[in-house]
Design a protein around this motif. Structure first.
Motif, PDB file in Angstrom:
ATOM      1  N   ARG A   1     -28.955 -31.994 -60.396  1.00  0.00           N
ATOM      2  CA  ARG A   1     -28.922 -31.334 -61.713  1.00  0.00           C
ATOM      3  C   ARG A   1     -30.466 -31.579 -62.254  1.00  0.00           C
ATOM      4  N   ILE A   2     -30.932 -32.693 -61.862  1.00  0.00           N
ATOM      5  CA  ILE A   2     -32.451 -32.773 -62.497  1.00  0.00           C
ATOM      6  C   ILE A   2     -33.482 -32.006 -61.654  1.00  0.00           C
ATOM      7  N   VAL A   3     -33.217 -31.838 -60.402  1.00  0.00           N
ATOM      8  CA  VAL A   3     -33.862 -30.689 -59.690  1.00  0.00           C
ATOM      9  C   VAL A   3     -33.659 -29.405 -60.165  1.00  0.00           C
ATOM     10  N   GLN A   4     -32.499 -29.038 -60.403  1.00  0.00           N
ATOM     11  CA  GLN A   4     -32.400 -27.636 -60.921  1.00  0.00           C
ATOM     12  C   GLN A   4     -33.022 -27.273 -62.431  1.00  0.00           C
ATOM     13  N   SER A   5     -33.264 -28.423 -62.984  1.00  0.00           N
ATOM     14  CA  SER A   5     -33.992 -28.314 -64.375  1.00  0.00           C
ATOM     15  C   SER A   5     -35.569 -28.328 -64.114  1.00  0.00           C
ATOM     16  N   LEU A   6     -35.972 -29.070 -62.926  1.00  0.00           N
ATOM     17  CA  LEU A   6     -37.431 -29.044 -62.488  1.00  0.00           C
ATOM     18  C   LEU A   6     -37.653 -27.347 -62.035  1.00  0.00           C
ATOM     19  N   LYS A   7     -36.736 -26.753 -61.384  1.00  0.00           N
ATOM     20  CA  LYS A   7     -37.214 -25.403 -60.886  1.00  0.00           C
ATOM     21  C   LYS A   7     -37.157 -24.489 -61.870  1.00  0.00           C
ATOM     22  N   GLN A   8     -36.757 -24.945 -63.082  1.00  0.00           N
ATOM     23  CA  GLN A   8     -36.830 -24.036 -64.260  1.00  0.00           C
ATOM     24  C   GLN A   8     -38.130 -24.235 -65.237  1.00  0.00           C
ATOM     25  N   VAL A   9     -38.782 -25.290 -64.854  1.00  0.00           N
ATOM     26  CA  VAL A   9     -39.961 -25.366 -65.543  1.00  0.00           C
ATOM     27  C   VAL A   9     -41.120 -24.499 -65.357  1.00  0.00           C
ATOM     28  N   ASP A  10     -41.927 -23.738 -66.432  1.00  0.00           N
ATOM     29  CA  ASP A  10     -42.855 -22.770 -66.316  1.00  0.00           C
ATOM     30  C   ASP A  10     -44.189 -23.489 -65.836  1.00  0.00           C
ATOM     31  N   PRO A  11     -44.653 -23.294 -64.920  1.00  0.00           N
ATOM     32  CA  PRO A  11     -45.937 -24.027 -64.572  1.00  0.00           C
ATOM     33  C   PRO A  11     -47.033 -23.696 -65.263  1.00  0.00           C
ATOM     34  N   ALA A  12     -47.042 -22.497 -66.106  1.00  0.00           N
ATOM     35  CA  ALA A  12     -48.113 -22.140 -66.779  1.00  0.00           C
ATOM     36  C   ALA A  12     -47.962 -22.904 -68.342  1.00  0.00           C
ATOM     37  N   ARG A  13     -46.633 -23.090 -68.717  1.00  0.00           N
ATOM     38  CA  ARG A  13     -46.299 -23.993 -69.988  1.00  0.00           C
ATOM     39  C   ARG A  13     -45.377 -24.854 -69.744  1.00  0.00           C
ATOM     40  N   PRO A  14     -45.457 -25.960 -69.075  1.00  0.00           N
ATOM     41  CA  PRO A  14     -44.462 -26.887 -68.489  1.00  0.00           C
ATOM     42  C   PRO A  14     -43.701 -27.470 -69.673  1.00  0.00           C
ATOM     43  N   ASP A  15     -44.163 -27.558 -71.005  1.00  0.00           N
ATOM     44  CA  ASP A  15     -43.668 -28.203 -72.031  1.00  0.00           C
ATOM     45  C   ASP A  15     -42.464 -27.494 -72.831  1.00  0.00           C
ATOM     46  N   GLU A  16     -42.468 -26.096 -72.538  1.00  0.00           N
ATOM     47  CA  GLU A  16     -41.543 -25.400 -73.227  1.00  0.00           C
ATOM     48  C   GLU A  16     -40.108 -25.718 -72.735  1.00  0.00           C
ATOM     49  N   ARG A  17     -39.736 -26.053 -71.548  1.00  0.00           N
ATOM     50  CA  ARG A  17     -38.519 -26.261 -70.943  1.00  0.00           C
ATOM     51  C   ARG A  17     -38.446 -27.676 -70.428  1.00  0.00           C
ATOM     52  N   LEU A  18     -38.099 -28.519 -71.206  1.00  0.00           N
ATOM     53  CA  LEU A  18     -38.022 -30.114 -70.607  1.00  0.00           C
ATOM     54  C   LEU A  18     -36.783 -30.350 -69.718  1.00  0.00           C
ATOM     55  N   ILE A  19     -36.645 -31.472 -69.162  1.00  0.00           N
ATOM     56  CA  ILE A  19     -35.681 -31.738 -68.389  1.00  0.00           C
ATOM     57  C   ILE A  19     -34.672 -32.526 -69.195  1.00  0.00           C
ATOM     58  N   ASP A  20     -33.405 -32.113 -68.847  1.00  0.00           N
ATOM     59  CA  ASP A  20     -32.217 -32.650 -69.681  1.00  0.00           C
ATOM     60  C   ASP A  20     -31.870 -33.954 -68.827  1.00  0.00           C
ATOM     61  N   LYS A  21     -31.456 -35.038 -69.550  1.00  0.00           N
ATOM     62  CA  LYS A  21     -30.691 -36.045 -69.158  1.00  0.00           C
ATOM     63  C   LYS A  21     -29.469 -35.823 -68.735  1.00  0.00           C
TER      64      LYS A  21
END
Length: 685
Positions: A190-210
């Motif tokens: 689940r953490i990996v799936q959340s990381l894949k959704q992070v936008d490299p241009a603006r990585p702080d817009e979608r942080l990882i859920d615990k």
């Protein structure tokens, strides 16, 4: 859909490992239990036999004591009440049977497996004695047990134990995998799936859920750390963009050509100088100004002039786009090019010529075509200046000075350097034409056997008689020929002339071996061996009359290739010599691999022989080395009777130098050999 292939996921790898470990563990545990059971079964045979003997011992003893065969037969029949008994016998001391009974062994498919473990039958023999006479044996009781029935029972238990052990281990492994999957693998996925959704241009817009249930353990700490890192990356990117914007505002580029302006160029030049200083390399600045550009503006207008400047800038940027070049426009019709990582000033000449060609290509202007030329001033770091401003200023002053004396040429800042380079370029140009204009000729220096005082060979030496500069030493024009590649054609001409002369001498009865130098550039040619052999065949010259001299440095750049070619020449019958030995690598490794027959002591060690102790020791070492390797040693530069006598006494085989003769033309060489050999004959008489 996940982008991971199923077999690459961590959970499936863990499952495979857990099942494999469980399978191995269950198998080992079950095998251990089976082995213990087998040991217990084997012990049970002994225990049963002991019990059975204790029951029938007295009766068997009474039967053999009283020689009562009926009683003995009853004992034997009683023993056969046990299914496992294969044979029972009561016998006298002389082994004569009193009672005997046997039955076949039970056969089964598994006996080949169990017999090696329990034996096919277990045999027991007991001496029959009376308590009152323990030392007197009245006979023997023999009992043989068939292991088949008990072994079959053991095998059934073993299979059950093995199957149950493996099944139990696999069940435990699956249970552990489920626990591991729930606690670690699934949250990680689940953490990996959340990381894949992070936008490299603006990585702080979608942080990882615990993951649920992992807020306070290591996974929760990992997620918090990763989120902090994503926020820090965003901040860093923002600062980087701001810095780029600031640099872009500070950087000033020429609006017309897009090249750096003078101010920007000076900062770039400072960095280039620092790099050159750190790497201990040369740096050249080429300041070029378009010739008569003012007249072009007046004749065609400023718009055309601007287009010409843009075209020149585009050509320079396209031609000199490597990292070792820096370009800029200084203003007006002046451009500047910096070349880094130069080995010497002669490399700058090629770049200056390329600049002239690049600018001088025809340029379409409207319906017309113009040919623009440029004059270039060149300054060098660190020879001319060590700081950006004075280095650029020297190049600009040199360019202005060069324009005052003409157009479409280049000039170096230091007059002596400029003159030296121009003279070398002219000499190189003249050398390219020397062979065609018959300015080259050969002279021959005799090689004398120091023991017999006979002339046994001649070294062919190349000479160049320049029509204006006179005789030019070989150490000046040979390196030039090797540098520009003309040494290949010149070397072939030398070989051809030397072989022709050797053939002429041979036909006249002059038995002379011809030594010819083979340069490193020639040795690297793929066809060099075939060219040499073809030359010998063309002049009908025996290979034994040719000796090729190579320097140590000529084959060290590609030792394997050189070894192969020299072996081919040696196999053809051509002698090989190492020239100037002691001045290069002087490695015994290549001497061992090379098919060399001769070592030539460089003349620098011979000229100070008996005067300089170091040179004397080096000459002695080379002579001893050659003799130990069964090589003939030739001393170059012999100029005195003392040198000749010392070399002969030390065991040097051949000598060559002014003491015997200077290099002379072919006709004088033949006369020298006749006179020299005649003098030896007269002295011996």
């Amino acid at each position: 859909m996940t982008s991971f292939r199923v077999e690459r996921r961590l959970g499936y790898r863990i499952l495979l490992w857990m099942l494999a470990v469980a399978l191995v563990s269950g198998t080992v545990f079950s095998i251990a239990q089976i082995a213990l059971d087998a040991r217990r079964v084997a012990q049970s045979f002994d225990l049963r036999a002991e019990q059975t003997v204790s029951l029938v011992r007295d009766a068997a003893t009474q039967a053999v004591f009283s020689i009562d065969s009926d009683l003995a037969q009853q004992v034997v029949d009683g023993l056969f009440a046990q299914d496992a008994v294969h044979m029972a016998r009561i016998s006298h001391p002389d082994d004569e049977s009193l009672a005997y009974l046997t039955r076949p062994l039970q056969e089964s498919l598994f006996r080949p497996l169990t017999d090696p473990i329990f034996e096919r039958e277990r045999r027991y023999r007991v001496a029959l004695t009376r308590p009152s006479e323990p030392d007197t044996q009245y006979g023997f009781l023999d009992i043989h047990y068939d292991t088949g029935p008990v072994a079959a029972s053991w095998l059934e238990r073993a299979l059950v134990n093995l199957g149950s052990g493996i099944a139990t281990a696999l069940i435990i492994g699956l249970a552990l995998f489920v626990v591991f999957h729930l606690l670690l693998t699934r949250p990680l996925w689940r953490i990996v799936q959340s990381l894949k959704q992070v936008d490299p241009a603006r990585p702080d817009e979608r942080l990882i859920d615990k993951p649920t249930g992992h807020e306070n353990d290591e996974l929760g700490l990992w997620v918090d750390t990763t989120n902090n890192l994503l926020v820090a990356i965003t901040d860093s990117q923002q600062r980087h963009r701001e810095a780029e914007d600031q640099v872009s505002r500070l950087s000033r580029y020429d609006q017309l050509t897009g090249l750096p302006s003078r101010e920007t160029f000076l900062s770039l030049l400072a960095a280039d100088i620092a790099e050159a200083r750190e790497g201990d390399t040369l740096l050249a600045i080429f300041c070029l100004g378009l010739d008569d550009f003012k007249s072009i503006n007046e004749l065609y207008g400023f718009h055309t002039g601007d287009r010409i400047l843009q075209t020149v800038a585009e050509r320079l940027a396209g031609r000199f786009n490597e990292a070792r070049f820096t370009l800029a426009r200084l203003g007006g019709d002046q451009f500047v090019v910096v070349q880094k990582r130069l080995r010497d000033s002669f490399q700058a000449v090629a770049t200056a010529e390329n600049l002239q060609v690049c600018v001088g290509e025809p340029m379409p202007v409207g319906k017309a075509t113009l040919t623009i030329t440029a004059t270039t001033g060149i300054s060098l770091f660190p020879a001319d200046a060590s700081e950006p401003d004075p280095l650029l200023q020297n190049a600009e002053q040199t360019m202005a000075l060069a324009k005052s004396s003409g157009r479409n040429h280049f000039q170096f800042y230091v007059a002596s350097v400029d003159r030296e380079i121009r003279e070398r370029k002219q000499l190189e140009k003249d050398l390219n034409e020397a062979l065609a204009r018959n300015q080259l000729h050969l002279v021959y220096q005799p090689q004398v056997n120091l023991e017999t005082r006979q002339t046994i060979g001649a070294e062919a030496l190349l000479r160049w008689h320049h029509p204006k500069r006179g005789l030019i030493p070989p150490d000046q024009f040979i390196p030039l020929a090797e540098l520009n590649g003309s040494i290949v054609a010149i070397g072939q001409w030398v070989l051809d002339q030397a072989c022709w002369q050797a053939a002429c001498w041979a036909s006249a009865g002059l038995d002379i071996r011809m030594a010819v130098n083979l340069s490193a550039v020639q040795l690297r040619q793929d066809t060099i061996v075939d060219d040499i052999l073809e030359t010998l065949a063309r002049h009908n010259l025996s290979p034994g009359r040719l000796e090729l001299e190579v320097t140590e440095t000529s084959f060290m750049s590609n030792l394997e290739d050189a070894v192969g070619k020299l072996h081919r020449l040696h196999d053809a019958g051509i002698s090989l010599a190492v020239d100037d030995f002691g001045t290069g690598y002087s490695s015994l490794t290549y001497l061992k691999r090379m098919p060399v027959q001769h070592l030539k002591i460089d003349k620098q060690f011979v000229q100070d022989l008996l005067v300089n102790d170091d040179d004397t020791r080096i000459a002695n070492t080379i002579i001893d080395l050659g003799r130990s390797l069964s090589m003939t040693v030739i001393a170059e530069g012999v100029e005195s009777v003392e040198q000749e006598a010392y070399l002969r006494q030390r065991g040097c085989a051949l000598g060559q130098g002014y003491y015997f003769s200077r290099p002379v033309p072919a006709d004088e060489f033949a006369a020298f050999v006749a006179g020299f050999n005649a003098q030896i004959v007269e002295n011996n008489a």
